[in-house]
Design a protein around this motif. Structure first.
Motif, PDB file in Angstrom:
ATOM      1  N   CYS A   1     -11.354   3.348   7.085  1.00  0.00           N
ATOM      2  CA  CYS A   1      -9.559   3.010   6.434  1.00  0.00           C
ATOM      3  C   CYS A   1      -9.410   3.458   4.639  1.00  0.00           C
ATOM      4  O   CYS A   1      -7.957   4.545   4.789  1.00  0.00           O
ATOM      5  CB  CYS A   1      -9.313   1.528   6.177  1.00  0.00           C
ATOM      6  SG  CYS A   1      -7.817   1.204   6.395  1.00  0.00           S
ATOM      7  N   GLY A   2      -9.935   2.783   3.665  1.00  0.00           N
ATOM      8  CA  GLY A   2      -9.529   3.537   2.520  1.00  0.00           C
ATOM      9  C   GLY A   2      -8.353   3.284   2.264  1.00  0.00           C
ATOM     10  O   GLY A   2      -7.532   3.899   1.308  1.00  0.00           O
ATOM     11  N   HIS A   3      -7.540   2.088   2.919  1.00  0.00           N
ATOM     12  CA  HIS A   3      -5.948   1.684   2.745  1.00  0.00           C
ATOM     13  C   HIS A   3      -5.667   1.307   1.207  1.00  0.00           C
ATOM     14  O   HIS A   3      -6.770   0.980   0.899  1.00  0.00           O
ATOM     15  CB  HIS A   3      -5.457   0.774   3.683  1.00  0.00           C
ATOM     16  CG  HIS A   3      -4.403   0.555   3.442  1.00  0.00           C
ATOM     17  ND1 HIS A   3      -3.110   1.632   3.713  1.00  0.00           N
ATOM     18  CD2 HIS A   3      -4.057  -0.892   2.623  1.00  0.00           C
ATOM     19  CE1 HIS A   3      -2.318   0.610   2.899  1.00  0.00           C
ATOM     20  NE2 HIS A   3      -2.963  -0.898   1.993  1.00  0.00           N
ATOM     21  N   VAL A   4      -5.269   2.147   0.276  1.00  0.00           N
ATOM     22  CA  VAL A   4      -4.715   0.627  -0.932  1.00  0.00           C
ATOM     23  C   VAL A   4      -3.937   0.002  -0.530  1.00  0.00           C
ATOM     24  O   VAL A   4      -2.840  -0.209  -0.162  1.00  0.00           O
ATOM     25  CB  VAL A   4      -4.162   2.504  -2.161  1.00  0.00           C
ATOM     26  CG1 VAL A   4      -3.687   1.353  -3.337  1.00  0.00           C
ATOM     27  CG2 VAL A   4      -5.127   3.685  -1.685  1.00  0.00           C
TER      28      VAL A   4
ATOM     29  N   CYS B   1      -9.403  -1.022   0.609  1.00  0.00           N
ATOM     30  CA  CYS B   1     -10.398  -1.232   1.847  1.00  0.00           C
ATOM     31  C   CYS B   1     -11.498  -0.462   1.344  1.00  0.00           C
ATOM     32  O   CYS B   1     -11.959   0.674   1.747  1.00  0.00           O
ATOM     33  CB  CYS B   1      -9.716  -0.634   3.200  1.00  0.00           C
ATOM     34  SG  CYS B   1     -10.498  -1.883   4.560  1.00  0.00           S
ATOM     35  N   ALA B   2     -12.691  -1.495   1.750  1.00  0.00           N
ATOM     36  CA  ALA B   2     -14.575  -1.140   1.667  1.00  0.00           C
ATOM     37  C   ALA B   2     -14.634  -0.078   2.853  1.00  0.00           C
ATOM     38  O   ALA B   2     -16.043   1.018   2.790  1.00  0.00           O
ATOM     39  CB  ALA B   2     -15.702  -1.708   1.038  1.00  0.00           C
TER      40      ALA B   2
ATOM     41  N   PRO C   1     -13.578  -7.350   5.800  1.00  0.00           N
ATOM     42  CA  PRO C   1     -12.958  -8.456   4.981  1.00  0.00           C
ATOM     43  C   PRO C   1     -13.939  -8.135   3.580  1.00  0.00           C
ATOM     44  O   PRO C   1     -14.397  -8.569   2.362  1.00  0.00           O
ATOM     45  CB  PRO C   1     -14.060  -8.860   5.814  1.00  0.00           C
ATOM     46  CG  PRO C   1     -15.273  -8.823   6.435  1.00  0.00           C
ATOM     47  CD  PRO C   1     -14.476  -6.246   7.013  1.00  0.00           C
ATOM     48  N   LEU C   2     -13.522  -6.772   3.548  1.00  0.00           N
ATOM     49  CA  LEU C   2     -14.294  -5.920   2.149  1.00  0.00           C
ATOM     50  C   LEU C   2     -13.111  -5.419   0.843  1.00  0.00           C
ATOM     51  O   LEU C   2     -12.737  -3.766   1.916  1.00  0.00           O
ATOM     52  CB  LEU C   2     -15.735  -6.173   1.795  1.00  0.00           C
ATOM     53  CG  LEU C   2     -16.063  -5.709   0.231  1.00  0.00           C
ATOM     54  CD1 LEU C   2     -16.354  -7.103  -0.287  1.00  0.00           C
ATOM     55  CD2 LEU C   2     -17.327  -4.854   0.609  1.00  0.00           C
TER      56      LEU C   2
ATOM     57  N   GLN D   1      -9.566  -9.649   2.360  1.00  0.00           N
ATOM     58  CA  GLN D   1      -9.074  -8.353   3.826  1.00  0.00           C
ATOM     59  C   GLN D   1      -8.160  -7.484   3.475  1.00  0.00           C
ATOM     60  O   GLN D   1      -7.351  -7.343   2.678  1.00  0.00           O
ATOM     61  CB  GLN D   1      -8.794  -9.445   4.294  1.00  0.00           C
ATOM     62  CG  GLN D   1      -8.889  -8.779   5.691  1.00  0.00           C
ATOM     63  CD  GLN D   1      -9.162 -10.574   7.178  1.00  0.00           C
ATOM     64  OE1 GLN D   1      -8.831 -11.406   7.291  1.00  0.00           O
ATOM     65  NE2 GLN D   1      -9.192  -9.374   8.265  1.00  0.00           N
ATOM     66  N   CYS D   2      -8.465  -6.412   4.549  1.00  0.00           N
ATOM     67  CA  CYS D   2      -7.472  -4.681   4.317  1.00  0.00           C
ATOM     68  C   CYS D   2      -6.433  -5.852   5.287  1.00  0.00           C
ATOM     69  O   CYS D   2      -5.988  -6.055   6.423  1.00  0.00           O
ATOM     70  CB  CYS D   2      -8.398  -4.389   5.130  1.00  0.00           C
ATOM     71  SG  CYS D   2      -7.692  -2.908   4.656  1.00  0.00           S
ATOM     72  N   SER D   3      -5.223  -5.504   4.376  1.00  0.00           N
ATOM     73  CA  SER D   3      -3.409  -5.125   5.768  1.00  0.00           C
ATOM     74  C   SER D   3      -3.772  -4.301   6.544  1.00  0.00           C
ATOM     75  O   SER D   3      -3.199  -5.487   7.338  1.00  0.00           O
ATOM     76  CB  SER D   3      -2.829  -5.982   4.144  1.00  0.00           C
ATOM     77  OG  SER D   3      -3.457  -3.943   3.781  1.00  0.00           O
TER      78      SER D   3
END
Length: 189
Positions: free
Chosen positions: A182-185, A177-178, A162-163, A155-157
């Protein structure tokens, strides 16, 4: 020095073009035409008849007989050239529709990852017509979720999606983050 050009070469070529094929829809003559995707055969009765066919078809022609029996019907398996590349199929096509990939089987077991968009499908590994690997929901066309990197359950923080996806680089493996917005590393331990 006198050079002689054999005129029979030209006449033989012209006779090859004399073979006229008729349109399967209306019976008119087919003509060789040129479009943005290359040459094609089109009906001379166009626009009344809209029949067309590519000049060079990737119809699954046989490249080589393999000498191995088909597991479904027992006929010989053959290597064929299709629209999306080489594949192995039964020589008794269209009666038998057995097809195998020409790529060696993977030893790694696939991970079952639930689709985060529809929550009913599973993400499965696929290949594009250009040979690139991607992961898409098996409920397509109802669900059009797809990613270009291997999925990782997590899960993205930041956004809670959920991916995650796994990106490999020279510095190591990174989880991202998928979610497209978002695209958060993710921080990796």
């Amino acid at each position: 020095m006198s050079r002689h050009i054999d005129q029979q070469l030209f006449s033989a070529h012209e006779h090859a073009l004399d073979e006229v094929e008729s349109c399967p829809q209306c019976g008119s003559e087919l003509q060789l035409r040129h479009g943005k995707h290359g040459p094609f055969w089109g009906c001379s009765a166009y626009p009344a008849c809209d029949y067309l066919r590519p000049r060079h078809q990737h119809d699954g022609h046989i490249v080589k007989a393999l000498g191995v029996p088909c597991p479904e019907c027992g006929h010989e398996l053959v290597l064929r050239q299709g629209r999306y590349g080489m594949f192995i199929g039964c020589s008794d096509f269209p009666q038998c529709h057995h097809i195998e990939s020409s790529a060696p089987p993977k030893t790694e077991q696939p991970r079952e990852v639930c689709c985060p968009e529809c929550n009913s499908g599973q993400l499965v590994e696929r290949k594009s017509r250009f040979g690139k690997t991607f992961w898409a929901c098996d409920q397509y066309p109802k669900c059009k979720f797809a990613i270009n990197a291997p999925p990782v359950i997590g899960q993205c923080s930041v956004c809670g999606f959920p991916l995650l996806i796994e990106k490999k680089s020279a510095s190591g493996v990174t989880l991202i983050c998928a979610a497209r917005r978002c695209g958060h590393v993710q921080e990796t331990e």
